[in-house]
Design an enzyme around this catalytic site. Structure first.
Site, PDB file in Angstrom:
ATOM      1  CB  CYS A 156      -4.836  13.814   2.460  1.00 36.78           C
ATOM      2  SG  CYS A 156      -5.771  14.020   0.977  1.00 36.78           S
ATOM      3  CB  CYS A 167      -1.087  -0.753   1.339  1.00 41.01           C
ATOM      4  SG  CYS A 167      -1.685   1.353   1.486  1.00 41.01           S
ATOM      5  CB  CYS A 224      -9.640   9.662   6.018  1.00 39.19           C
ATOM      6  SG  CYS A 224      -8.249   9.392   5.171  1.00 39.19           S
ATOM      7  CD  GLU A 241      -7.764  11.419  -5.126  1.00 32.28           C
ATOM      8  OE1 GLU A 241      -8.346  10.714  -3.598  1.00 32.28           O
ATOM      9  OE2 GLU A 241      -7.310  10.717  -5.752  1.00 32.28           O
TER      10      GLU A 241
HETATM   11  N1  SAH Z   1      -6.893   9.167  -0.860  1.00 30.40           N
HETATM   12  C1  SAH Z   1      -7.235   8.149  -1.836  1.00 30.40           C
HETATM   13  C2  SAH Z   1      -6.474   6.869  -1.340  1.00 30.40           C
HETATM   14  C3  SAH Z   1      -6.235   6.524   0.151  1.00 30.40           C
HETATM   15  S1  SAH Z   1      -7.089   6.618   1.332  1.00 30.40           S
HETATM   16  C4  SAH Z   1      -8.695   8.083  -1.190  1.00 30.40           C
HETATM   17  O1  SAH Z   1      -8.881   8.327  -0.701  1.00 30.40           O
HETATM   18  O2  SAH Z   1      -9.549   7.041  -2.176  1.00 30.40           O
HETATM   19  C5  SAH Z   1      -7.853   4.490   0.830  1.00 30.40           C
HETATM   20  C6  SAH Z   1      -8.829   4.005   1.185  1.00 30.40           C
HETATM   21  O3  SAH Z   1      -9.092   3.946   2.850  1.00 30.40           O
HETATM   22  C7  SAH Z   1      -9.937   4.712   0.945  1.00 30.40           C
HETATM   23  O4  SAH Z   1     -11.581   4.216   0.545  1.00 30.40           O
HETATM   24  C8  SAH Z   1     -10.080   5.627   2.045  1.00 30.40           C
HETATM   25  O5  SAH Z   1     -11.332   6.237   2.338  1.00 30.40           O
HETATM   26  C9  SAH Z   1     -10.312   4.276   3.744  1.00 30.40           C
HETATM   27  N2  SAH Z   1     -10.518   5.484   4.303  1.00 30.40           N
HETATM   28  C10 SAH Z   1      -9.631   6.239   4.662  1.00 30.40           C
HETATM   29  N3  SAH Z   1      -9.547   6.001   5.990  1.00 30.40           N
HETATM   30  C11 SAH Z   1     -10.400   5.252   6.768  1.00 30.40           C
HETATM   31  C12 SAH Z   1     -10.446   4.940   7.994  1.00 30.40           C
HETATM   32  N4  SAH Z   1     -10.224   5.092   9.277  1.00 30.40           N
HETATM   33  N5  SAH Z   1     -11.218   3.758   8.285  1.00 30.40           N
HETATM   34  C13 SAH Z   1     -11.301   3.094   6.845  1.00 30.40           C
HETATM   35  N6  SAH Z   1     -11.315   3.059   6.068  1.00 30.40           N
HETATM   36  C14 SAH Z   1     -10.566   4.467   5.747  1.00 30.40           C
HETATM   37 FE1  SF4 Z   2      -8.018  10.850   2.950  1.00 35.07          FE
HETATM   38 FE2  SF4 Z   2      -8.475   9.663   0.186  1.00 35.07          FE
HETATM   39 FE3  SF4 Z   2      -9.966  11.386   1.951  1.00 35.07          FE
HETATM   40 FE4  SF4 Z   2      -7.422  11.926   1.401  1.00 35.07          FE
HETATM   41  S1  SF4 Z   2      -8.864  11.990  -0.066  1.00 35.07           S
HETATM   42  S2  SF4 Z   2      -8.271  12.130   3.688  1.00 35.07           S
HETATM   43  S3  SF4 Z   2      -6.216   9.555   1.521  1.00 35.07           S
HETATM   44  S4  SF4 Z   2      -9.563   9.085   2.723  1.00 35.07           S
END
Ligand code: SAH
Ligand code: SF4
Length: 407
Positions: A141, A134, A148, A206
């Site tokens: 971000c 990963c 998140c 992102e």
């Molecule tokens: N920024 C991108 C990729 C990184 S996050 C995106 O948002 O897709 C990777 C995955 O983890 C995303 O689906 C995000 O929504 C999820 N994620 C973020 N925080 C989380 C949390 N606390 N518990 C479970 N999934 C989470």
């Molecule tokens: Fe987290 Fe992805 Fe949202 Fe950025 S875009 S805040 S990494 S879930």
């Protein structure tokens, strides 16, 4: 090797102009850029193709991090290469191994220009028959999704293509996943049995807000004469940067994952605020038009399970309606809490009911097993250690202050 005045100037220009981007590293240059860099230090054009192929092989098939290991290149040339270029790895600040075998590395990348060094996290998840890395695309971000942890760290900067690739190279070093240096030259990349068989752009950041670097890194990672990861084993996850979804399909061609998490604009605006800019209808439209989607190459929709927020069976019904006609797989992610988070994970029973409903409607709906929780390596928990320390210090300070208040 003597260099003409012109060439020396070109190199200096290149070194200065690139200094802020990738220093003088050869890692993260596309093949033709690598070749050009060699020409610029005086390697004759006729030789440059062969030399760049040799170096490419050493970097990405053998995983060497020192020019002295490039045995089919003369000592003199290796010395010149080392004078002009770097192929070094970043510092590993910390390596943690979870009880379940998940590993997390905290890597420190040198400063760029006037900026400070930065730290990012990379996670390796071993599973039956495969191993997924990963990878992070940014330090922090900008998008502030409310559930998140990374979103609470303000963006420090984009990672370069070199820094994105180095995460893969360091992981393979640490896992012993490169062929041994002494195996005969010409060793081919094994198709099976690799420790890192898949990569997901699901770490910090992102990826579609760092498009060019992510594109370069993924094209290099999937180059058949180098790291040779199949594009079907590379997944890019986005919160929904709609215009770049189209570009990702056309220019990178990897598997797509969408962080959906809500089925109404009202709720998605709150959970994934980029929805205000690119609402659901536009997002779903971009998915419908993503190239080469089929039953064998489905789009993954990620859906975090938040208790009492988005986990009712009505939500499940609306989700199925929303995705109608798209070859999709719905990945249910139990919410991973972090210090200060405002949500709770749905009850396990509810997650299973939700999954069963979707499944009966014909969609695969795996529930993502939380991995590496003892080392805070699960989805959405990544945040650089330096930031966490600052928070810990702040919390300690706040506790001290409030303690004083009570006395
Ligand atoms: N920024 C991108 C990729 C990184 S996050 C995106 O948002 O897709 C990777 C995955 O983890 C995303 O689906 C995000 O929504 C999820 N994620 C973020 N925080 C989380 C949390 N606390 N518990 C479970 N999934 C989470
Ligand atoms: Fe987290 Fe992805 Fe949202 Fe950025 S875009 S805040 S990494 S879930």
């Amino acid at each position: 090797m003597a260099l003409s005045q012109d060439l020396t100037e070109t190199i200096e220009r290149r070194n200065t102009s690139d200094q802020n981007e990738s220093g003088n590293s050869l890692i993260g240059l596309m093949r033709k850029e690598l070749r050009q860099a060699l020409i610029e230090i005086g390697i004759p054009e006729k030789q440059s193709r062969m030399r760049s192929s040799q170096i490419w092989h050493w970097l990405y098939v053998r995983g060497v991090s020192d020019f002295s290991a490039m045995k089919n290149i003369s000592k003199d040339l290796r010395k010149i290469l080392a004078e002009h270029f770097s192929i070094a790895r970043p510092d590993i600040v910390e390596e943690q191994i979870s009880d379940d075998g998940t590993r997390k590395w905290l890597l420190r990348f040198a400063s760029r220009g006037a900026g400070k060094p930065v730290e990012i996290e990379t996670v390796y998840i071993p599973e039956e028959g495969r191993g997924t890395l990963c990878i992070s695309s940014q330090v922090g971000c900008t998008l502030n999704c409310s559930f998140c942890h990374t979103g609470t760290q303000k963006l420090v900067r984009n990672l370069s293509a070199e820094e994105i690739l180095l995460q893969l190279l360091v992981a393979r070093d640490r896992l012993g996943d490169f062929p041994h240096i002494d195996t005969p030259q010409g060793a081919i990349v094994p198709g099976t049995g690799r420790k890192v068989s898949n990569i997901v752009m699901m770490g910090m950041g992102e990826p579609l807000y760092n498009f060019e670097s992510v594109k370069t890194a993924l094209l290099i990672a999937s180059d058949p004469e180098g790291l040779s990861l199949s594009k079907r084993r590379i997944t890019l996850s986005t919160s929904g940067v709609v215009p770049n979804i189209k570009r990702a399909g056309e220019e990178i061609g990897v598997m797509l994952a969408i962080s959906l998490h809500a089925v109404s604009d009202r709720l998605r605006d709150e959970l994934v605020p980029i929805n205000k800019k690119y609402p659901l209808a536009e997002l779903i439209d971009a998915c419908r038009n993503y190239p080469n989607v089929s039953n064998a190459k489905r789009i993954t929709f990620e859906y975090v399970m938040l208790k009492g927020v988005n986990d009712s069976l009505e939500d499940a019904r609306d989700l199925v309606k929303l995705l109608k006609g798209i070859h999709a797989k719905i990945n249910l992610i139990p919410f991973n809490p972090w210090p200060g988070s405002q949500y709770q994970c749905s009850d396990w029973e509810q997650i299973e009911k939700f999954a069963d409903f979707i499944n009966q409607c014909g969609y695969a709906s795996p529930i993502r097993k939380p991995r590496g929780q003892d080392i805070s390596a699960a989805c959405g928990q990544l945040k650089s250690e330096s930031e966490r320390l600052q928070i810990r210090q702040r919390l300690a300070l706040e506790a001290m202050i409030s303690g004083h208040g009570e006395n």
